[in-house]
Design a protein around this motif. Structure first.
Motif, PDB file in Angstrom:
ATOM      1  N   THR A  66       5.267 -25.033  -2.265  1.00 42.57           N
ATOM      2  CA  THR A  66       6.437 -24.172  -2.296  1.00 42.57           C
ATOM      3  C   THR A  66       6.103 -22.828  -1.664  1.00 42.57           C
ATOM      4  OG1 THR A  66       5.859 -23.344  -4.489  1.00 42.57           O
ATOM      5  CG2 THR A  66       7.295 -25.269  -4.392  1.00 42.57           C
ATOM      6  N   ALA A  67       7.142 -22.133  -1.232  1.00 42.81           N
ATOM      7  CA  ALA A  67       6.910 -20.866  -0.539  1.00 42.81           C
ATOM      8  C   ALA A  67       8.027 -19.883  -0.874  1.00 42.81           C
ATOM      9  CB  ALA A  67       6.859 -21.081   0.971  1.00 42.81           C
ATOM     10  N   PRO A  68       7.659 -18.640  -1.224  1.00 38.15           N
ATOM     11  CA  PRO A  68       8.683 -17.611  -1.425  1.00 38.15           C
ATOM     12  C   PRO A  68       9.177 -17.069  -0.082  1.00 38.15           C
ATOM     13  CG  PRO A  68       6.513 -16.672  -1.756  1.00 38.15           C
ATOM     14  CD  PRO A  68       6.306 -18.141  -1.485  1.00 38.15           C
ATOM     15  N   VAL A  69      10.355 -16.484  -0.107  1.00 43.96           N
ATOM     16  CA  VAL A  69      10.928 -15.843   1.080  1.00 43.96           C
ATOM     17  C   VAL A  69      11.248 -14.395   0.734  1.00 43.96           C
ATOM     18  CG1 VAL A  69      12.811 -15.894   2.772  1.00 43.96           C
ATOM     19  CG2 VAL A  69      11.946 -18.044   1.809  1.00 43.96           C
ATOM     20  N   ASP A  70      10.832 -13.488   1.597  1.00 42.48           N
ATOM     21  CA  ASP A  70      11.086 -12.062   1.371  1.00 42.48           C
ATOM     22  C   ASP A  70      11.736 -11.469   2.615  1.00 42.48           C
ATOM     23  OD1 ASP A  70      10.910  -9.630  -0.170  1.00 42.48           O
ATOM     24  OD2 ASP A  70       9.360  -8.989   1.230  1.00 42.48           O
ATOM     25  N   ILE A  71      12.938 -10.964   2.455  1.00 39.47           N
ATOM     26  CA  ILE A  71      13.715 -10.394   3.566  1.00 39.47           C
ATOM     27  C   ILE A  71      13.957  -8.927   3.283  1.00 39.47           C
ATOM     28  CG2 ILE A  71      15.945 -10.484   4.765  1.00 39.47           C
ATOM     29  CD1 ILE A  71      16.003 -13.500   4.063  1.00 39.47           C
ATOM     30  N   GLN A  72      13.549  -8.062   4.195  1.00 42.80           N
ATOM     31  CA  GLN A  72      13.676  -6.627   4.008  1.00 42.80           C
ATOM     32  C   GLN A  72      14.327  -5.971   5.220  1.00 42.80           C
ATOM     33  OE1 GLN A  72      12.975  -4.967   1.180  1.00 42.80           O
ATOM     34  NE2 GLN A  72      12.371  -6.916   0.227  1.00 42.80           N
ATOM     35  N   ASN A  73      15.405  -5.229   4.936  1.00 46.78           N
ATOM     36  CA  ASN A  73      16.077  -4.403   5.948  1.00 46.78           C
ATOM     37  C   ASN A  73      16.456  -5.199   7.190  1.00 46.78           C
ATOM     38  OD1 ASN A  73      15.617  -2.058   4.295  1.00 46.78           O
ATOM     39  ND2 ASN A  73      13.510  -2.010   5.068  1.00 46.78           N
ATOM     40  N   LEU A  74      16.963  -6.399   6.965  1.00 49.36           N
ATOM     41  CA  LEU A  74      17.395  -7.246   8.076  1.00 49.36           C
ATOM     42  C   LEU A  74      18.670  -6.677   8.677  1.00 49.36           C
ATOM     43  CD1 LEU A  74      16.934  -9.913   9.636  1.00 49.36           C
ATOM     44  CD2 LEU A  74      18.327 -11.046   7.905  1.00 49.36           C
ATOM     45  N   SER A  75      18.621  -6.362   9.966  1.00 49.06           N
ATOM     46  CA  SER A  75      19.755  -5.724  10.630  1.00 49.06           C
ATOM     47  C   SER A  75      19.930  -6.329  12.016  1.00 49.06           C
ATOM     48  CB  SER A  75      19.516  -4.214  10.751  1.00 49.06           C
ATOM     49  OG  SER A  75      20.610  -3.582  11.378  1.00 49.06           O
ATOM     50  N   ILE A  76      21.180  -6.520  12.403  1.00 50.93           N
ATOM     51  CA  ILE A  76      21.454  -7.073  13.730  1.00 50.93           C
ATOM     52  C   ILE A  76      22.723  -6.447  14.294  1.00 50.93           C
ATOM     53  CG2 ILE A  76      22.690  -9.068  12.785  1.00 50.93           C
ATOM     54  CD1 ILE A  76      21.527 -10.705  15.106  1.00 50.93           C
ATOM     55  N   THR A  77      22.647  -6.076  15.559  1.00 51.94           N
ATOM     56  CA  THR A  77      23.774  -5.470  16.259  1.00 51.94           C
ATOM     57  C   THR A  77      24.055  -6.273  17.519  1.00 51.94           C
ATOM     58  OG1 THR A  77      23.187  -3.272  15.440  1.00 51.94           O
ATOM     59  CG2 THR A  77      24.659  -3.367  17.342  1.00 51.94           C
ATOM     60  N   PHE A  78      25.314  -6.631  17.719  1.00 48.99           N
ATOM     61  CA  PHE A  78      25.719  -7.325  18.935  1.00 48.99           C
ATOM     62  C   PHE A  78      26.373  -6.330  19.885  1.00 48.99           C
ATOM     63  CE2 PHE A  78      26.143 -11.145  15.997  1.00 48.99           C
ATOM     64  CZ  PHE A  78      24.949 -11.710  16.425  1.00 48.99           C
ATOM     65  N   GLY A 127      30.884  -0.124  22.267  1.00 49.19           N
ATOM     66  CA  GLY A 127      31.425  -1.406  21.808  1.00 49.19           C
ATOM     67  C   GLY A 127      30.493  -2.185  20.911  1.00 49.19           C
ATOM     68  N   ALA A 128      29.346  -1.606  20.568  1.00 46.83           N
ATOM     69  CA  ALA A 128      28.365  -2.319  19.734  1.00 46.83           C
ATOM     70  C   ALA A 128      28.929  -2.576  18.343  1.00 46.83           C
ATOM     71  CB  ALA A 128      27.073  -1.513  19.644  1.00 46.83           C
ATOM     72  N   VAL A 129      28.629  -3.749  17.829  1.00 53.05           N
ATOM     73  CA  VAL A 129      29.095  -4.138  16.493  1.00 53.05           C
ATOM     74  C   VAL A 129      27.877  -4.467  15.628  1.00 53.05           C
ATOM     75  CG1 VAL A 129      30.438  -5.791  15.148  1.00 53.05           C
ATOM     76  CG2 VAL A 129      31.247  -5.064  17.408  1.00 53.05           C
ATOM     77  N   LYS A 130      27.717  -3.729  14.535  1.00 54.58           N
ATOM     78  CA  LYS A 130      26.613  -3.992  13.605  1.00 54.58           C
ATOM     79  C   LYS A 130      27.071  -5.061  12.627  1.00 54.58           C
ATOM     80  CE  LYS A 130      23.416  -1.087  12.727  1.00 54.58           C
ATOM     81  NZ  LYS A 130      22.536   0.030  12.287  1.00 54.58           N
ATOM     82  N   VAL A 131      26.523  -6.258  12.795  1.00 51.88           N
ATOM     83  CA  VAL A 131      26.946  -7.398  11.983  1.00 51.88           C
ATOM     84  C   VAL A 131      26.259  -7.378  10.628  1.00 51.88           C
ATOM     85  CG1 VAL A 131      27.088  -9.909  11.886  1.00 51.88           C
ATOM     86  CG2 VAL A 131      27.331  -8.736  14.077  1.00 51.88           C
ATOM     87  N   LEU A 132      24.971  -7.070  10.632  1.00 56.16           N
ATOM     88  CA  LEU A 132      24.217  -6.915   9.386  1.00 56.16           C
ATOM     89  C   LEU A 132      23.645  -5.508   9.362  1.00 56.16           C
ATOM     90  CD1 LEU A 132      22.141 -10.252   9.295  1.00 56.16           C
ATOM     91  CD2 LEU A 132      24.298  -9.790   8.128  1.00 56.16           C
ATOM     92  N   PRO A 133      24.220  -4.607   8.572  1.00 56.70           N
ATOM     93  CA  PRO A 133      23.698  -3.230   8.535  1.00 56.70           C
ATOM     94  C   PRO A 133      22.268  -3.158   7.996  1.00 56.70           C
ATOM     95  CG  PRO A 133      25.926  -3.324   7.661  1.00 56.70           C
ATOM     96  CD  PRO A 133      25.467  -4.737   7.809  1.00 56.70           C
ATOM     97  N   SER A 134      21.994  -3.804   6.862  1.00 54.78           N
ATOM     98  CA  SER A 134      20.644  -3.813   6.293  1.00 54.78           C
ATOM     99  C   SER A 134      20.638  -4.718   5.072  1.00 54.78           C
ATOM    100  CB  SER A 134      20.191  -2.405   5.905  1.00 54.78           C
ATOM    101  OG  SER A 134      18.877  -2.422   5.405  1.00 54.78           O
ATOM    102  N   VAL A 135      20.112  -5.921   5.254  1.00 60.86           N
ATOM    103  CA  VAL A 135      20.127  -6.919   4.182  1.00 60.86           C
ATOM    104  C   VAL A 135      18.715  -7.103   3.651  1.00 60.86           C
ATOM    105  CG1 VAL A 135      20.452  -9.380   3.675  1.00 60.86           C
ATOM    106  CG2 VAL A 135      22.158  -8.141   5.024  1.00 60.86           C
ATOM    107  N   SER A 136      18.567  -7.025   2.325  1.00 64.68           N
ATOM    108  CA  SER A 136      17.278  -7.246   1.685  1.00 64.68           C
ATOM    109  C   SER A 136      17.464  -8.124   0.451  1.00 64.68           C
ATOM    110  CB  SER A 136      16.626  -5.922   1.260  1.00 64.68           C
ATOM    111  OG  SER A 136      16.379  -5.072   2.360  1.00 64.68           O
ATOM    112  N   PHE A 137      16.645  -9.151   0.334  1.00 64.39           N
ATOM    113  CA  PHE A 137      16.595  -9.938  -0.896  1.00 64.39           C
ATOM    114  C   PHE A 137      15.323 -10.790  -0.872  1.00 64.39           C
ATOM    115  CE2 PHE A 137      19.035 -12.583   2.053  1.00 64.39           C
ATOM    116  CZ  PHE A 137      18.484 -13.855   1.893  1.00 64.39           C
ATOM    117  N   ALA A 138      14.933 -11.259  -2.034  1.00 64.62           N
ATOM    118  CA  ALA A 138      13.743 -12.093  -2.151  1.00 64.62           C
ATOM    119  C   ALA A 138      14.105 -13.370  -2.894  1.00 64.62           C
ATOM    120  CB  ALA A 138      12.632 -11.346  -2.887  1.00 64.62           C
ATOM    121  N   VAL A 139      13.482 -14.464  -2.473  1.00 65.68           N
ATOM    122  CA  VAL A 139      13.713 -15.763  -3.087  1.00 65.68           C
ATOM    123  C   VAL A 139      12.369 -16.282  -3.585  1.00 65.68           C
ATOM    124  CG1 VAL A 139      14.635 -18.085  -2.763  1.00 65.68           C
ATOM    125  CG2 VAL A 139      15.577 -16.172  -1.435  1.00 65.68           C
ATOM    126  N   ALA A 140      12.304 -16.626  -4.853  1.00 62.47           N
ATOM    127  CA  ALA A 140      11.051 -17.118  -5.423  1.00 62.47           C
ATOM    128  C   ALA A 140      10.732 -18.512  -4.912  1.00 62.47           C
ATOM    129  CB  ALA A 140      11.150 -17.137  -6.950  1.00 62.47           C
TER     130      ALA A 140
END
Length: 255
Positions: free
Chosen positions: A2-14, A19-32
């Motif tokens: 098994t493997a944990p997942v750790d996501i910190q400050n995930l951000s993406i702009t198209f 005309g830039a669109v920020k789709v993910l401003p800043s996503v953080s969460f952890a999965v055990a």
């Protein structure tokens, strides 16, 4: 494994400039490790985009994504494919119409130089509840539920630790949805997979997930345990509204 997942400050702009669109401003969460974590929210809230970033199907994001403590960007492609796999929403579009099930399942094994292919392919079909003679069938010879089982078998064939599930039942008939969800739940119990599951259906979350995050406009409004659904224990207004609407719909449906 098994493997944990750790996501910190995930951000993406198209796009760029005004005309830039920020789709993910800043996503953080952890999965055990071994947990099933849900991402819910209305269409366009950024749920599937998160999965595409984690899998590097989209690579123009900033932030960090670690699986089993390893940064996904630094992992060689082969190692990343052995660590994380994805099951897509549409079983009709995710399988090549001119490739047999045997070809679909054998190709990852061939690319990764894994031997004993025939036995592995047969076992993969058994694991997802399909007869081994389906190896020589083509997608047009399968039902929607059978195609999704093949797609799950393809994701399992490299024995990953993490499965990304992008609404894996929403394109299927209602009668088949429960079969696929029960299959996924059984596989996690047997193999200890870590799941990140995108869905718009809180009944699916209630059936599958240990915890879930409610997304709106690319941000996580609140992260809750599954038990919060029944009594609508959310505190954020949007999360409360979403859960409330789901409970009302389920209530009418049972009535």
């Amino acid at each position: 494994m098994t493997a944990p997942v750790d996501i910190q400050n995930l951000s993406i702009t198209f796009g760029t400039g005004p005309g830039a669109v920020k789709v993910l401003p800043s996503v953080s969460f952890a999965v055990a490790a071994g947990e099933c974590f849900g991402l819910v929210g209305e269409s366009g809230s950024g749920k599937s985009t998160v999965l595409r970033c984690v899998s590097l199907l989209t690579d123009i994001w900033t932030g960090t994504v670690k699986i089993a403590g390893k940064d996904v960007r630094s992992l060689p492609l082969r190692e990343r494919c052995r660590l994380v796999q994805m099951v897509f929403q549409d079983p009709y579009g995710s399988l090549h119409p001119r490739q047999s099930v045997r070809t679909v399942l054998s190709e990852p094994l061939r690319i990764h130089g894994i031997g004993d292919r025939d036995a592995r392919m047969r076992q993969a079909l058994v694991d997802v509840g399909l007869p081994v003679d389906f190896l020589d069938r083509f997608p047009h010879q399968l039902s929607g539920g059978q195609r999704q089982r093949v797609a799950i078998a393809r994701a399992l064939i490299l024995e990953p630790s993490v499965l990304l599930l992008d609404e894996p039942t929403s394109a299927l008939d209602v009668s088949v949805q429960a079969e696929i969800l029960n299959l996924l739940a059984r596989l996690r119990e047997l193999r200890g997979f870590t799941y990140i599951m995108v869905t718009h259906d809180l009944a699916v979350v209630d059936h599958m997930c240990d915890r879930f995050a409610v997304m709106q406009h690319g941000t996580i409004t609140e992260t809750l345990p599954r038990a919060a659904i029944a009594g609508n224990l959310a505190t954020h207004p949007y999360a409360r509204e979403l859960i409330g609407a789901s409970l009302e719909y389920e209530g009418h449906g049972r009535g």
